[in-house]
Motif scaffolding. Structure first.
Motif, mmCIF file in Angstrom:
data_model
loop_
_atom_site.group_PDB
_atom_site.id
_atom_site.type_symbol
_atom_site.label_atom_id
_atom_site.label_comp_id
_atom_site.label_asym_id
_atom_site.label_seq_id
_atom_site.Cartn_x
_atom_site.Cartn_y
_atom_site.Cartn_z
ATOM 1 N N LEU A 123 -27.545 64.530 39.981
ATOM 2 C CA LEU A 123 -27.319 63.139 39.599
ATOM 3 C C LEU A 123 -25.819 62.842 39.487
ATOM 4 O O LEU A 123 -25.346 61.801 39.963
ATOM 5 C CB LEU A 123 -28.017 62.829 38.276
ATOM 6 N N LEU A 124 -25.070 63.744 38.888
ATOM 7 C CA LEU A 124 -23.625 63.573 38.763
ATOM 8 C C LEU A 124 -22.962 63.515 40.141
ATOM 9 O O LEU A 124 -22.097 62.669 40.390
ATOM 10 C CB LEU A 124 -23.023 64.711 37.941
ATOM 11 N N LEU A 125 -23.367 64.378 41.054
ATOM 12 C CA LEU A 125 -22.823 64.356 42.411
ATOM 13 C C LEU A 125 -23.145 63.042 43.123
ATOM 14 O O LEU A 125 -22.299 62.496 43.836
ATOM 15 C CB LEU A 125 -23.346 65.540 43.228
ATOM 16 N N CYS A 126 -24.357 62.541 42.936
ATOM 17 C CA CYS A 126 -24.741 61.265 43.555
ATOM 18 C C CYS A 126 -23.892 60.117 43.009
ATOM 19 O O CYS A 126 -23.455 59.243 43.775
ATOM 20 C CB CYS A 126 -26.221 60.978 43.319
ATOM 21 N N ILE A 127 -23.642 60.098 41.724
ATOM 22 C CA ILE A 127 -22.833 59.046 41.111
ATOM 23 C C ILE A 127 -21.397 59.122 41.629
ATOM 24 O O ILE A 127 -20.788 58.098 41.984
ATOM 25 C CB ILE A 127 -22.876 59.146 39.569
ATOM 26 N N ILE A 128 -20.859 60.327 41.700
ATOM 27 C CA ILE A 128 -19.496 60.504 42.208
ATOM 28 C C ILE A 128 -19.422 60.075 43.667
ATOM 29 O O ILE A 128 -18.492 59.348 44.073
ATOM 30 C CB ILE A 128 -19.031 61.965 42.031
ATOM 31 N N PHE A 129 -20.368 60.469 44.480
ATOM 32 C CA PHE A 129 -20.389 60.087 45.890
ATOM 33 C C PHE A 129 -20.489 58.576 46.049
ATOM 34 O O PHE A 129 -19.775 57.973 46.860
ATOM 35 C CB PHE A 129 -21.548 60.782 46.610
ATOM 36 N N ALA A 130 -21.358 57.934 45.264
ATOM 37 C CA ALA A 130 -21.508 56.481 45.335
ATOM 38 C C ALA A 130 -20.209 55.784 44.921
ATOM 39 O O ALA A 130 -19.818 54.780 45.523
ATOM 40 C CB ALA A 130 -22.660 56.025 44.445
ATOM 41 N N GLY A 131 -19.529 56.329 43.935
ATOM 42 C CA GLY A 131 -18.251 55.764 43.504
ATOM 43 C C GLY A 131 -17.207 55.832 44.601
ATOM 44 O O GLY A 131 -16.501 54.856 44.876
ATOM 45 N N PHE A 132 -17.079 57.005 45.237
ATOM 46 C CA PHE A 132 -16.117 57.149 46.325
ATOM 47 C C PHE A 132 -16.478 56.261 47.513
ATOM 48 O O PHE A 132 -15.600 55.676 48.147
ATOM 49 C CB PHE A 132 -16.015 58.608 46.786
ATOM 50 N N ALA A 133 -17.745 56.140 47.821
ATOM 51 C CA ALA A 133 -18.172 55.281 48.925
ATOM 52 C C ALA A 133 -17.830 53.821 48.629
ATOM 53 O O ALA A 133 -17.342 53.090 49.504
ATOM 54 C CB ALA A 133 -19.667 55.439 49.173
ATOM 55 N N GLY A 134 -18.046 53.379 47.397
ATOM 56 C CA GLY A 134 -17.708 52.014 47.007
ATOM 57 C C GLY A 134 -16.218 51.742 47.105
ATOM 58 O O GLY A 134 -15.793 50.696 47.598
ATOM 59 N N ILE A 135 -15.422 52.693 46.646
ATOM 60 C CA ILE A 135 -13.965 52.543 46.736
ATOM 61 C C ILE A 135 -13.535 52.446 48.192
ATOM 62 O O ILE A 135 -12.714 51.604 48.561
ATOM 63 C CB ILE A 135 -13.260 53.721 46.025
ATOM 64 N N ALA A 136 -14.080 53.300 49.042
ATOM 65 C CA ALA A 136 -13.704 53.303 50.462
ATOM 66 C C ALA A 136 -14.077 51.989 51.139
ATOM 67 O O ALA A 136 -13.296 51.429 51.915
ATOM 68 C CB ALA A 136 -14.369 54.476 51.177
ATOM 69 N N ILE A 137 -15.253 51.481 50.854
ATOM 70 C CA ILE A 137 -15.716 50.244 51.500
ATOM 71 C C ILE A 137 -14.894 49.042 51.044
ATOM 72 O O ILE A 137 -14.411 48.270 51.865
ATOM 73 C CB ILE A 137 -17.219 50.013 51.210
ATOM 74 N N PHE A 138 -14.702 48.889 49.747
ATOM 75 C CA PHE A 138 -14.020 47.702 49.243
ATOM 76 C C PHE A 138 -12.508 47.743 49.474
ATOM 77 O O PHE A 138 -11.893 46.724 49.696
ATOM 78 C CB PHE A 138 -14.338 47.479 47.767
ATOM 79 N N SER A 139 -11.912 48.899 49.442
ATOM 80 C CA SER A 139 -10.463 48.959 49.657
ATOM 81 C C SER A 139 -10.119 48.811 51.131
ATOM 82 O O SER A 139 -9.067 48.288 51.475
ATOM 83 C CB SER A 139 -9.877 50.259 49.113
#
Length: 130
Positions: free
Chosen positions: A7-23
């Protein structure tokens, strides 16, 4: 413990994906020649643009930190209003090869960044790119 780790890995991955998409949407530029933008300006209205060409002779008007000029390439030109957000380079003058970053708004490229090179030195290299 395995579930918490996954679950922690999924949250971290989703966070990085969100940063990459929006930035990437705010920092990505579409590279065009002035003639391409002049041919179909409506197509590029909401995009961050990086437009290259030459400062048309007789069109440069400096207003303090701001400037108005036309950028031309292949006998087509677009009007540019530079906001003065950054300093204009020393090599920026009429006839110089320039690259302008900005957005197309109401028939004008509103630019917040300009780069320039001496036209006589780089003109041959630029012609070979096309």
């Amino acid at each position: 413990m395995n579930r918490k780790f996954i679950l922690l890995l999924c949250i971290i991955f989703a966070g990085f994906a969100g940063i990459a998409i929006f930035s990437s949407k705010e920092t990505a530029y579409l590279l065009l020649d002035a003639s391409q933008l002049a041919a179909n300006p409506a197509k590029f209205e909401d995009d961050n643009l990086r437009v290259r060409g030459f400062v048309k002779v007789g069109t440069l008007l400096r207003e303090g930190k701001k400037a108005k000029f036309e950028l031309e390439f292949n006998d087509r030109a677009i009007p540019v209003h530079f906001t003065g957000a950054t300093l204009l380079p020393d090599a920026f003058k009429e006839g110089a090869r320039a690259r302008v970053d900005g957005k197309w708004e109401d028939g004008v490229l509103v630019a917040d960044h300009v780069e320039a090179k001496c036209a006589s030195k780089y003109e041959a290299d630029y012609a070979e790119e096309n």
